[in-house]
Design an enzyme around this catalytic site. Structure first.
Site, PDB file in Angstrom:
ATOM      1  N   SER A   1       0.842  -1.192   0.000  1.00 26.94           N
ATOM      2  CA  SER A   1       0.000   0.000   0.000  1.00 26.94           C
ATOM      3  C   SER A   1       0.885   1.253   0.000  1.00 26.94           C
ATOM      4  CB  SER A   1      -0.954  -0.043   1.197  1.00 26.94           C
ATOM      5  OG  SER A   1      -1.942   0.950   1.101  1.00 26.94           O
TER       6      SER A   1
ATOM      7  N   ASP B   1      -5.683  -3.069  -3.183  1.00 26.37           N
ATOM      8  CA  ASP B   1      -4.667  -2.794  -2.173  1.00 26.37           C
ATOM      9  C   ASP B   1      -4.206  -4.076  -1.478  1.00 26.37           C
ATOM     10  OD1 ASP B   1      -3.429  -1.885   0.365  1.00 26.37           O
ATOM     11  OD2 ASP B   1      -4.142   0.076  -0.280  1.00 26.37           O
TER      12      ASP B   1
END
Length: 276
Positions: free
Chosen positions: A46, A203
């Protein structure tokens, strides 16, 4: 849990957390005034994928300056009245523009020849549309994060989320590291899932907020962006987290002052831990 730094970690993990990852930048920059780590392996997920790349390339300050300058121009986290295809929020377009600016060809060349760098990405389950299934994974992730309160989890995986560690050195050699870093930070429905190697991506933090490298060997410094109630007991893992909640919100792209305050908190925490 007492926070202790390893003397010379073989691995460093940059956890996710959106803009909270600027704490990692401040922490590492202060830490390196007295300790010069040369790990064999680095992972990022991320926002930590960008933080890891910036640390490897030695551009943490530049990333902070560019991000703050762009946020100075941004007065809203909504994009409802813009006549373009960037969606209902400006986040994805703005984030990718910043990543492409700072991860230029020269920096990618340095990372390509550096230590092993891996980035965690995740893939939503078929056959639902990626945006819809990705949004469902986001709900599962947020629920487990607050109920389990640990950086490692599996609810989204049980719902069909697939994930993998991508060779970021190879991506840098191919001059697509910026694309990989952008793909690693996709939170539906705010971001539209892109594709990597022909598969939709969401993500990677939904799969693991602190992914260990492959292979996973030796002492590991794990830079979290929030405190967790449950951390694994492992003699070779050193979990470090902010001493308080970071000023920066995960995806508030309108307040550069909070980025700078988050960076400063990282610096202060590094000094505190170095003092013992």
């Amino acid at each position: 849990m007492r926070q202790i730094l390893p003397d010379n970690p073989k691995q460093i993990v940059f956890s996710g957390g959106g803009l909270r990852c600027f704490w990692q930048g401040g922490f590492m920059q202060e830490l390196e005034k007295t300790r010069h780590y040369k790990p064999e392996r680095i992972t990022g997920v991320s926002g930590g994928a960008l933080a890891g790349a910036a640390w490897l390339g030695g551009i943490e300050d530049r990333l902070l300056q560019v991000m703050c300058a762009r946020f100075e121009e941004q007065d809203s986290n909504l994009n409802l009245f813009e006549d373009d295809d960037s969606g209902v929020t400006p986040h994805q377009t703005l984030y990718c523009a910043i990543v492409s600016e700072v991860l230029d060809d020269a920096l990618q060349a340095r990372i390509a020849d550096g230590p092993q760098f891996q980035i965690l990405i995740a893939h939503p389950p078929d056959p639902l549309p990626p945006a819809l299934s990705g949004a469902a994974m986001t709900v599962a992730y947020e629920a487990e994060l607050h109920i389990k309160n640990a950086p490692h989890f599996d609810w989204a995986e049980k719902m069909g989320l697939d994930y993998s560690l991508v060779d970021a050195n190879k991506a840098a050699r191919e001059k697509v590291l910026d694309d990989l870093v952008c793909a690693a930070a996709v939170i539906p429905p705010v971001f539209k899932p892109p594709h990597w190697d022909g598969r939709p991506v969401v993500d990677g933090g939904m799969a693991d907020q602190a992914p260990m490298p492959e292979p996973d060997e030796g002492e590991t410094l794990i830079l979290l962006t929030r405190a967790y109630k449950r951390l694994p007991e492992a003699d070779t893992r050193y979990y470090i987290h902010p001493s308080e909640e970071t000023p920066a919100d995960k995806i508030d792209f309108t307040d550069p002052a909070k980025l700078q305050e988050t960076w400063a908190l990282g610096e202060a925490d590094a000094k505190r831990i170095l003092r013992g």
